[in-house]
Design an enzyme around this catalytic site. Structure first.
Site, PDB file in Angstrom:
ATOM      1  N   ASP A  75      12.481 -23.796   9.074  1.00 12.31           N
ATOM      2  CA  ASP A  75      12.425 -25.227   9.387  1.00 12.31           C
ATOM      3  C   ASP A  75      11.871 -25.942   8.169  1.00 12.31           C
ATOM      4  OD1 ASP A  75      13.208 -24.465  11.861  1.00 12.31           O
ATOM      5  OD2 ASP A  75      11.409 -25.126  12.919  1.00 12.31           O
TER       6      ASP A  75
ATOM      7  N   ASP B 171      20.820 -26.739  23.038  1.00 11.39           N
ATOM      8  CA  ASP B 171      19.450 -26.644  23.548  1.00 11.39           C
ATOM      9  C   ASP B 171      19.535 -26.751  25.066  1.00 11.39           C
ATOM     10  OD1 ASP B 171      18.575 -26.549  20.951  1.00 11.39           O
ATOM     11  OD2 ASP B 171      17.903 -28.640  20.880  1.00 11.39           O
TER      12      ASP B 171
END
Lengths: 223, 257
Positions: B12, B131
Site C-alpha cells: 500500500d 470488496d
C-alpha cells in the site's frame, strides 16, 4: 553494438520487454519501433503482442508488419512472445476465427477439452474432471523438447509466467522446443530456423526468463 | 506437473512511500516500494500488487515514476490498483510498466468501464477488485454484498452476481477482499471465496484476513483460491515468502519453489 528492435504495433506493454532486455544486455541498443528500416537494420528482432488477435492482426497488416516479419526471418533471429507467437501461425479460433501470418504451420485453439452437457459451452477439465480456470495465468512448468541455444543455462522443467486463453497447436512437421500441460498439451515454445517463439512471458519470468533473453541476445539464428 | 498457486505480497503506497513500511531483515529504506519489491521478488514472490492510496493529483505522478522504477528492476508480474478510473489511467500505468491494473470503485459506478477496458487492452490485464461483506444474518443462507469506500458504503449488489457480471464484461481475474476479515488476522472468508471461485471461470486472488501460513493453505484448499494476497504477515517479518511457499508445498499445494 547489438541492435535490437522491438516491433511496436500499438498493442500492449512493450516497456517490460525493453526493460528486461536493458537489464540483461549492457551492450544492447534497444528500439521500440514500427519503422521498417529500423527493424530491418537491427541485429535481432522481438515480436511481442498482447490482447485480442483480431485487433493485433489488423494493426500488423495496416502497418505492413506482416511483410517486415517475413523479411526479418530470412536473415536474422526473431523472438516472438505470447500473441506474437500466435500471430505466426496459420489461423486462430479467437474472435470467431482470424487468419494469421502462416509463417509456422498450425492452429491457435481455445483452451477446452470437454463441453458443458447443459449449455454446450467449452470446458477445460483437469485429470480429475475438475474445472480449470481460463485464462491460464501464472507459473507453469516448461519441458524442453529439443536442445536449443535459447535454453542454455535454463534447467529443464523451469517454471515460466503464462497468461493466455488460446494456445498453439503445431501441425505435423513443425518443431516444438518446449511443452506445457494445462488440461491439454500446449506448445510453450517453438523453433523454426531463425524463429524462436514462446507462449510465456520471459520478461516476467524472473531468472529463467531473463536467461532466455540473454541467450537471445547472443543467438545468431538457425539452430 | 501443474500450474502453481501464487503468493502475492501487496504494497500500500501513499505518495510513493509504502504505508507503515516494512520491518523485515536489514532493509535500507523501509518505505521504498522499489527496494521492497525487489526484495520480495528475490524471495520468490510470484507477483507484486501495488495499491496506490495517494489522494492528491500531484501524488499520482509520483506513483507513475514508482511503477516505472519497479518495472525496471523487478521481472515478475506487477499489478497496480487504486484510483484507476479512466482508459487513460490504464494506459498510463501499462506504459509505466504495469502488467495489470486493478479496477474497484470505478467498476461499481460504471460497469461498462470494465467492458471498454477489456476490449481496449485485453482481459489479461484487467483485474476487478471486489470488496465484499456478509449481509445475511446468522442461520440464513450466506449472502455477501459489494461495499465501496473501504467497506463503509453498501451498494445492495450481490457479490456473486457481480463477479459473474464482471467476468462476462471481460475481467481476466478477480481480486476478492473480505471486508469482514481485512485487518483481523483471522483468515480469509473461505465460504465467500469458494462461492465466487466456483461461480466464475477466471482466477481468484483471495485477500483480507491472513494472520498465519495455515490461512494461506486454507485459502487455496478450502477457498479454492488461485492466488493468495497478503501484506502485514510479510511486511512485519512474521514469515518470509520462502517459508510460506514451503509450508504450502508441504501440504500438497503446487508452488513455484
Amino acid at each position: 553494438m547489438n541492435k535490437v528492435a522491438i516491433i511496436d504495433y500499438g498493442m500492449g506493454n512493450l516497456h517490460s520487454v525493453a526493460k528486461a532486455l536493458e537489464h540483461v544486455g549492457s551492450n544492447a541498443r534497444i528500439s521500440v519501433t514500427s519503422d521498417a528500416q529500423t527493424i530491418l537494420q537491427a541485429d535481432r528482432v522481438i515480436f511481442p503482442g498482447v490482447g485480442a488477435i483480431r485487433d493485433c492482426m489488423a494493426e500488423i497488416r495496416r502497418l505492413g508488419i506482416d511483410d517486415i516479419v517475413a523479411e526479418v526471418i530470412r536473415s536474422k533471429p526473431l523472438l516472438a512472445i505470447c500473441v506474437g507467437m500466435q500471430a505466426l501461425m496459420e489461423r486462430s479460433e479467437e474472435n470467431d476465427g482470424v487468419d494469421c501470418l502462416g509463417l509456422v504451420k498450425g492452429q491457435v485453439k481455445r483452451f477446452a477439452n470437454a463441453r458443458d452437457p447443459e449449455t454446450g459451452d467449452p470446458l477445460l477439465l483437469d485429470e480429475n474432471a475438475a474445472p480449470l480456470k481460463v485464462p491460464h495465468m501464472g507459473w507453469n512448468i516448461v519441458q524442453q523438447t529439443e536442445a536449443h541455444p535459447l535454453w542454455a543455462g535454463i534447467a529443464d522443467n523451469t517454471r515460466f509466467y503464462f497468461v493466455h486463453s488460446y494456445y498453439v497447436s503445431l501441425a505435423a512437421g513443425e518443431k516444438a522446443a518446449g511443452m506445457t500441460h494445462y488440461g491439454v498439451d500446449i506448445t510453450a515454445a517453438l523453433s523454426k530456423g531463425n524463429i524462436f517463439a514462446v507462449q510465456f512471458h520471459p520478461e516476467k519470468s524472473q531468472h529463467g526468463g531473463l536467461q532466455l533473453l540473454r541467450n537471445f541476445l547472443a543467438w545468431n539464428g538457425e539452430s | 506437473m501443474a500450474l502453481a498457486k501464487r503468493i502475492i505480497p501487496c504494497l500500500d503506497c501513499d505518495n510513493g512511500r509504502v504505508v507503515k513500511g516494512v520491518k523485515f531483515l536489514d532493509i535500507r529504506d523501509a518505505g521504498d516500494p522499489v527496494e521492497i519489491s525487489r526484495r520480495y521478488s528475490d524471495a520468490g514472490a510470484d507477483e507484486i500488487t501495488f495499491l496506490d492510496i495517494t489522494a492528491s493529483h500531484e501524488g499520482r505522478a509520483t506513483t507513475v515514476h514508482t511503477v516505472e522504477a519497479i518495472a525496471g528492476q523487478v521481472f515478475i508480474p506487477l499489478t497496480v490498483g487504486g484510483g484507476i478510473r479512466t482508459l487513460d489511467d490504464i494506459r498510463t500505468m501499462l506504459n509505466a510498466g504495469a502488467d495489470k491494473v486493478s479496477i474497484n470503485t470505478a467498476a461499481v459506478f460504471n460497469p461498462d468501464f470494465v467492458r471498454e477496458a477489456a476490449q481496449r487492452f485485453g482481459s489479461q490485464c484487467i483485474v476487478v477488485a471486489i470488496d465484499a461483506k456478509k449481509v445475511s444474518a446468522e442461520g440464513e443462507a450466506p449472502r455477501w454484498e459489494i461495499f465501496t469506500h473501504g467497506g463503509r458504503k453498501p451498494t445492495g449488489i450481490d457479490a456473486i452476481e457481480w463477479a459473474k457480471r464482471m467476468v462476462r464484461y471481460g475481467a481476466g481475474e478477480i481480486l476478492l477482499t473480505s471486508m469482514d476479515r481485512d485487518g483481523t488476522k483471522s483468515g480469509f472468508d473461505l465460504a465467500l471465496n469458494r462461492a465466487i471461485s466456483d461461480a466464475v471461470s477466471v482466477p481468484i486472488i483471495a485477500s483480507g484476513g491472513v494472520g498465519n501460513l495455515q490461512h494461506l493453505v486454507d485459502g487455496v484448499l478450502e477457498g479454492h483460491a488461485d492466488a493468495v494476497l497478503a501484506a502485514s504477515i510479510f511486511h512485519f517479518g512474521e514469515y518470509t515468502i520462502g517459508e510460506a511457499k514451503q509450508y504450502m508445498a508441504q501440504r500438497g499445494i503446487t508452488m513455484r519453489l
